[in-house]
Motif scaffolding. Structure first.
Motif, PDB file in Angstrom:
ATOM      1  N   ALA A 124       0.890  -1.162   0.000  1.00  0.00           N
ATOM      2  CA  ALA A 124       0.000   0.000   0.000  1.00  0.00           C
ATOM      3  C   ALA A 124       0.924   1.206   0.000  1.00  0.00           C
ATOM      4  CB  ALA A 124      -0.893   0.018   1.225  1.00  0.00           C
ATOM      5  N   TRP A 125       0.552   2.231  -0.769  1.00  0.00           N
ATOM      6  CA  TRP A 125       1.399   3.412  -0.803  1.00  0.00           C
ATOM      7  C   TRP A 125       0.536   4.648  -1.025  1.00  0.00           C
ATOM      8  CZ3 TRP A 125       2.301   6.839  -4.862  1.00  0.00           C
ATOM      9  CH2 TRP A 125       1.782   6.472  -6.101  1.00  0.00           C
ATOM     10  N   LEU A 126       1.129   5.805  -0.748  1.00  0.00           N
ATOM     11  CA  LEU A 126       0.430   7.076  -0.905  1.00  0.00           C
ATOM     12  C   LEU A 126       1.423   8.203  -0.997  1.00  0.00           C
ATOM     13  CD1 LEU A 126       0.636   8.532   2.126  1.00  0.00           C
ATOM     14  CD2 LEU A 126      -0.967   6.730   2.666  1.00  0.00           C
ATOM     15  N   GLY A 127       0.937   9.348  -1.443  1.00  0.00           N
ATOM     16  CA  GLY A 127       1.733  10.569  -1.466  1.00  0.00           C
ATOM     17  C   GLY A 127       1.193  11.529  -0.418  1.00  0.00           C
ATOM     18  N   VAL A 128       2.079  12.203   0.273  1.00  0.00           N
ATOM     19  CA  VAL A 128       1.678  13.191   1.276  1.00  0.00           C
ATOM     20  C   VAL A 128       2.585  14.412   1.135  1.00  0.00           C
ATOM     21  CG1 VAL A 128       3.121  12.144   3.088  1.00  0.00           C
ATOM     22  CG2 VAL A 128       1.173  13.587   3.735  1.00  0.00           C
ATOM     23  N   TRP A 129       1.984  15.591   1.182  1.00  0.00           N
ATOM     24  CA  TRP A 129       2.727  16.834   1.038  1.00  0.00           C
ATOM     25  C   TRP A 129       3.856  16.873   2.056  1.00  0.00           C
ATOM     26  CZ3 TRP A 129       1.081  22.115   3.251  1.00  0.00           C
ATOM     27  CH2 TRP A 129       1.846  23.150   2.678  1.00  0.00           C
ATOM     28  N   GLU A 130       5.027  17.280   1.617  1.00  0.00           N
ATOM     29  CA  GLU A 130       6.217  17.273   2.480  1.00  0.00           C
ATOM     30  C   GLU A 130       6.054  18.121   3.734  1.00  0.00           C
ATOM     31  OE1 GLU A 130       9.712  18.999   0.641  1.00  0.00           O
ATOM     32  OE2 GLU A 130       8.518  20.562  -0.307  1.00  0.00           O
ATOM     33  N   HIS A 131       5.160  19.107   3.721  1.00  0.00           N
ATOM     34  CA  HIS A 131       4.972  19.968   4.890  1.00  0.00           C
ATOM     35  C   HIS A 131       3.787  19.556   5.767  1.00  0.00           C
ATOM     36  CE1 HIS A 131       8.083  22.559   3.397  1.00  0.00           C
ATOM     37  NE2 HIS A 131       7.435  22.752   2.254  1.00  0.00           N
ATOM     38  N   ASN A 132       3.116  18.462   5.416  1.00  0.00           N
ATOM     39  CA  ASN A 132       1.962  18.009   6.196  1.00  0.00           C
ATOM     40  C   ASN A 132       2.442  17.003   7.254  1.00  0.00           C
ATOM     41  OD1 ASN A 132      -0.475  17.141   7.213  1.00  0.00           O
ATOM     42  ND2 ASN A 132      -1.460  16.933   5.224  1.00  0.00           N
ATOM     43  N   THR A 133       3.050  17.537   8.297  1.00  0.00           N
ATOM     44  CA  THR A 133       3.645  16.681   9.329  1.00  0.00           C
ATOM     45  C   THR A 133       2.586  15.913  10.123  1.00  0.00           C
ATOM     46  OG1 THR A 133       3.737  18.571  10.822  1.00  0.00           O
ATOM     47  CG2 THR A 133       5.730  18.082   9.556  1.00  0.00           C
ATOM     48  N   LYS A 134       1.403  16.485  10.268  1.00  0.00           N
ATOM     49  CA  LYS A 134       0.325  15.783  10.988  1.00  0.00           C
ATOM     50  C   LYS A 134      -0.060  14.502  10.249  1.00  0.00           C
ATOM     51  CE  LYS A 134      -4.394  16.450  12.654  1.00  0.00           C
ATOM     52  NZ  LYS A 134      -5.546  17.347  12.662  1.00  0.00           N
ATOM     53  N   ALA A 135      -0.251  14.593   8.940  1.00  0.00           N
ATOM     54  CA  ALA A 135      -0.602  13.412   8.152  1.00  0.00           C
ATOM     55  C   ALA A 135       0.558  12.418   8.125  1.00  0.00           C
ATOM     56  CB  ALA A 135      -0.986  13.810   6.731  1.00  0.00           C
ATOM     57  N   GLN A 136       1.784  12.917   8.014  1.00  0.00           N
ATOM     58  CA  GLN A 136       2.943  12.019   8.002  1.00  0.00           C
ATOM     59  C   GLN A 136       3.004  11.205   9.292  1.00  0.00           C
ATOM     60  OE1 GLN A 136       6.351  14.505   7.213  1.00  0.00           O
ATOM     61  NE2 GLN A 136       5.395  15.329   5.372  1.00  0.00           N
ATOM     62  N   ALA A 137       2.776  11.866  10.418  1.00  0.00           N
ATOM     63  CA  ALA A 137       2.792  11.169  11.707  1.00  0.00           C
ATOM     64  C   ALA A 137       1.688  10.110  11.768  1.00  0.00           C
ATOM     65  CB  ALA A 137       2.648  12.171  12.857  1.00  0.00           C
ATOM     66  N   PHE A 138       0.508  10.450  11.247  1.00  0.00           N
ATOM     67  CA  PHE A 138      -0.603   9.508  11.204  1.00  0.00           C
ATOM     68  C   PHE A 138      -0.213   8.260  10.414  1.00  0.00           C
ATOM     69  CE2 PHE A 138      -4.343   7.947   8.867  1.00  0.00           C
ATOM     70  CZ  PHE A 138      -5.196   7.633   9.923  1.00  0.00           C
ATOM     71  N   TYR A 139       0.338   8.452   9.216  1.00  0.00           N
ATOM     72  CA  TYR A 139       0.712   7.314   8.378  1.00  0.00           C
ATOM     73  C   TYR A 139       1.863   6.513   8.995  1.00  0.00           C
ATOM     74  CZ  TYR A 139      -2.170   9.767   4.952  1.00  0.00           C
ATOM     75  OH  TYR A 139      -3.207  10.401   4.321  1.00  0.00           O
ATOM     76  N   ASN A 140       2.780   7.197   9.651  1.00  0.00           N
ATOM     77  CA  ASN A 140       3.887   6.499  10.311  1.00  0.00           C
ATOM     78  C   ASN A 140       3.376   5.559  11.398  1.00  0.00           C
ATOM     79  OD1 ASN A 140       5.891   7.667   8.746  1.00  0.00           O
ATOM     80  ND2 ASN A 140       6.270   9.325  10.172  1.00  0.00           N
ATOM     81  N   ARG A 141       2.303   5.938  12.077  1.00  0.00           N
ATOM     82  CA  ARG A 141       1.724   5.070  13.114  1.00  0.00           C
ATOM     83  C   ARG A 141       1.219   3.752  12.528  1.00  0.00           C
ATOM     84  NH1 ARG A 141      -0.128  10.046  15.168  1.00  0.00           N
ATOM     85  NH2 ARG A 141      -2.229   9.784  14.351  1.00  0.00           N
ATOM     86  N   TYR A 142       0.916   3.747  11.253  1.00  0.00           N
ATOM     87  CA  TYR A 142       0.459   2.533  10.576  1.00  0.00           C
ATOM     88  C   TYR A 142       1.606   1.777   9.917  1.00  0.00           C
ATOM     89  CZ  TYR A 142      -4.433   3.653  11.276  1.00  0.00           C
ATOM     90  OH  TYR A 142      -5.661   3.904  11.847  1.00  0.00           O
ATOM     91  N   GLY A 143       2.827   2.242  10.130  1.00  0.00           N
ATOM     92  CA  GLY A 143       3.986   1.538   9.589  1.00  0.00           C
ATOM     93  C   GLY A 143       4.421   1.974   8.202  1.00  0.00           C
ATOM     94  N   PHE A 144       3.912   3.103   7.716  1.00  0.00           N
ATOM     95  CA  PHE A 144       4.321   3.608   6.413  1.00  0.00           C
ATOM     96  C   PHE A 144       5.666   4.316   6.533  1.00  0.00           C
ATOM     97  CE2 PHE A 144       0.057   2.630   5.408  1.00  0.00           C
ATOM     98  CZ  PHE A 144      -0.059   2.595   4.033  1.00  0.00           C
ATOM     99  N   GLU A 145       6.522   4.105   5.518  1.00  0.00           N
ATOM    100  CA  GLU A 145       7.850   4.706   5.486  1.00  0.00           C
ATOM    101  C   GLU A 145       8.082   5.380   4.149  1.00  0.00           C
ATOM    102  OE1 GLU A 145      10.314   1.279   6.067  1.00  0.00           O
ATOM    103  OE2 GLU A 145      10.086   1.331   8.242  1.00  0.00           O
ATOM    104  N   LYS A 146       8.844   6.464   4.168  1.00  0.00           N
ATOM    105  CA  LYS A 146       9.162   7.191   2.935  1.00  0.00           C
ATOM    106  C   LYS A 146      10.072   6.341   2.054  1.00  0.00           C
ATOM    107  CE  LYS A 146      11.230  11.415   1.142  1.00  0.00           C
ATOM    108  NZ  LYS A 146      12.037  12.593   1.410  1.00  0.00           N
TER     109      LYS A 146
END
Length: 169
Positions: A124-146
């Motif tokens: 599973a993958w997605l794109g997230v704006w580089e400045h959207n740290t709130k969304a990045q943290a959310f996705y990281n909690r699910y195990g997503f990595e850049k």
């Protein structure tokens, strides 16, 4: 409740998509940039083509009988990037501001992950704006990595989206 967006819903989808994008990104874009993006990404012809694509699905999430947000997922040739084998893209996930704080984004996201797993995708993958740290943290909690990044155009303005991935199997 989550329900699939049908062809007959295209005008409602366009309205919700524009409203959600505006609420999320108006602070960082001019009105002209927003309008250019809407014409490119959310005009009825484009949305109808996406809804008719067999490698893509869109869903509304409801809150007390009102459409509160939407999700768009892609696989195969509908993906915006094809860097991963047997991959499932979560392209758009938006909850209108009025309905934020009810766990609807989490519900939509988990629904998307369930779709990916149920259909046997490896990633599973997605794109997230580089400045959207709130969304990045959310996705990281699910195990997503850049794993990469790409350009995201809002009108003539170039933004950078980080591409995040999670191994499913």
């Amino acid at each position: 409740m989550i329900r699939k967006v049908e062809i007959a819903d295209v005008e409602v989808l366009a309205k919700i998509a524009k409203q959600a994008f505006r609420e999320t990104f108006a602070h960082d874009n001019t009105e002209e940039q927003l309008q250019e993006y809407f014409e490119e990404a959310y005009n009825l012809r484009v949305l109808l083509t996406e809804l008719e694509d067999p490698d893509s699905e869109s869903y509304f999430i409801m809150h007390e009988e009102e459409i509160a947000g939407f999700l768009k997922v892609n696989w195969g040739n509908a993906q915006t990037e094809r860097e991963l084998d047997n991959a499932f893209e979560i392209q758009r996930l938006y909850v209108l501001q009025t309905y934020q704080g009810f766990g609807l984004g989490k519900q939509l996201f988990e629904f998307a992950l369930e779709l990916a797993e149920k259909n046997g995708f490896s990633w599973a993958w997605l794109g997230v704006w580089e400045h959207n740290t709130k969304a990045q943290a959310f996705y990281n909690r699910y195990g997503f990595e850049k794993f990469s990044q790409h350009r995201f155009m809002v009108g003539q303005k170039v933004d950078t989206d980080w591409l995040l991935k999670k191994k499913l199997r």
